[in-house]
Design an enzyme around this catalytic site. Structure first.
Site, PDB file in Angstrom:
ATOM      1  N   ASN A  61      15.634  11.075  10.585  1.00 44.85           N
ATOM      2  CA  ASN A  61      16.871  10.809  11.298  1.00 44.85           C
ATOM      3  C   ASN A  61      16.669   9.696  12.321  1.00 44.85           C
ATOM      4  O   ASN A  61      15.602   9.558  12.928  1.00 44.85           O
ATOM      5  CB  ASN A  61      17.457  12.069  11.934  1.00 44.85           C
ATOM      6  N   GLU A  63      18.780   8.117  15.492  1.00 41.58           N
ATOM      7  CA  GLU A  63      19.923   8.257  16.391  1.00 41.58           C
ATOM      8  C   GLU A  63      20.270   6.933  17.065  1.00 41.58           C
ATOM      9  O   GLU A  63      19.488   5.976  17.039  1.00 41.58           O
ATOM     10  CB  GLU A  63      19.637   9.321  17.451  1.00 41.58           C
ATOM     11  N   CYS A  72      21.327  10.603   9.346  1.00 43.31           N
ATOM     12  CA  CYS A  72      20.450  11.732   9.044  1.00 43.31           C
ATOM     13  C   CYS A  72      19.279  11.302   8.162  1.00 43.31           C
ATOM     14  O   CYS A  72      19.352  10.297   7.456  1.00 43.31           O
ATOM     15  CB  CYS A  72      21.235  12.820   8.319  1.00 43.31           C
ATOM     16  N   GLU A  74      18.162  12.661   5.388  1.00 45.85           N
ATOM     17  CA  GLU A  74      18.450  12.719   3.960  1.00 45.85           C
ATOM     18  C   GLU A  74      19.161  11.452   3.498  1.00 45.85           C
ATOM     19  O   GLU A  74      18.789  10.844   2.490  1.00 45.85           O
ATOM     20  CB  GLU A  74      19.338  13.929   3.631  1.00 45.85           C
ATOM     21  N   CYS A 112      23.278  18.778   6.567  1.00 44.45           N
ATOM     22  CA  CYS A 112      24.632  18.824   7.135  1.00 44.45           C
ATOM     23  C   CYS A 112      25.659  18.547   6.035  1.00 44.45           C
ATOM     24  O   CYS A 112      25.309  18.198   4.902  1.00 44.45           O
ATOM     25  CB  CYS A 112      24.766  17.811   8.271  1.00 44.45           C
ATOM     26  N   CYS A 115      25.503  15.007   4.471  1.00 44.93           N
ATOM     27  CA  CYS A 115      24.348  14.859   3.568  1.00 44.93           C
ATOM     28  C   CYS A 115      24.560  15.629   2.278  1.00 44.93           C
ATOM     29  O   CYS A 115      24.197  15.154   1.200  1.00 44.93           O
ATOM     30  CB  CYS A 115      23.070  15.314   4.272  1.00 44.93           C
TER      31      CYS A 115
END
Length: 160
Positions: A61, A63, A72, A74, A112, A115
């Site tokens: 990930n 940010e 993210c 993934e 999430c 994803c």
């Protein structure tokens, strides 16, 4: 019309229950997690992806202070693979996530919603399921044979 939803999954509590390649994916996801950039959430996630040619690629990930601008683990891995190996099928995805200061109480972290939807797109594109493992650092993990097990009412190109 009512449709019964059945989620098929396996629950593992030890790396010893994994195959050699699954152990390798787990280790690579842990390594990727360590390089995550998560100064705002302090939530570190790593992802390792096995392609049909046997190659493994990872992501983590990333940010951003403008929160919707991050990505993210993934999707970082999947989009890079899609851009560089568009004809390779994805066989397995391994995700390891949780707070930077991990505790024994942290459960396995599933992908999430965004994803999940992205993984559905790749399953649909390749017309083949992708095995998905999500884990914590305690060797506790969940395996599903398709992201559809986590997102049974998914959106795909047939709606367009």
């Amino acid at each position: 019309m009512k449709k019964d939803i059945k989620i098929g999954f396996e629950h593992f509590t030890s790396r010893n229950e994994l195959t050699k390649i699954e152990k390798s994916l787990f280790e690579k996801a842990i390594q990727a997690r360590e390089n995550a950039y998560a100064p705002y959430s302090n939530f570190f996630v790593g992802c390792a992806v096995l392609l049909e040619n046997g190659e493994i690629y990872s992501g983590n990930n990333q940010e951003n202070a403008a929160f919707p601008s991050g990505l993210c683990a993934e999707r970082t891995a999947l989009f890079w693979i899609g851009a560089n190996f568009p004809d390779q099928k994805i066989k397995k995805i391994f995700i390891v996530g949780g707070p930077k200061e991990f505790s024994e109480k942290n459960p396995p972290i599933p992908p999430c919603g965004a994803c999940r939807q992205s993984i559905i797109e790749y399953e649909t594109k390749q017309n083949e399921n992708i095995e998905l493992y999500f884990s914590n650092l305690n060797d506790e993990m969940i395996k599903v044979t398709s992201i559809k097990d986590l997102l049974p009412f998914y959106f795909d190109g047939t709606f367009l």
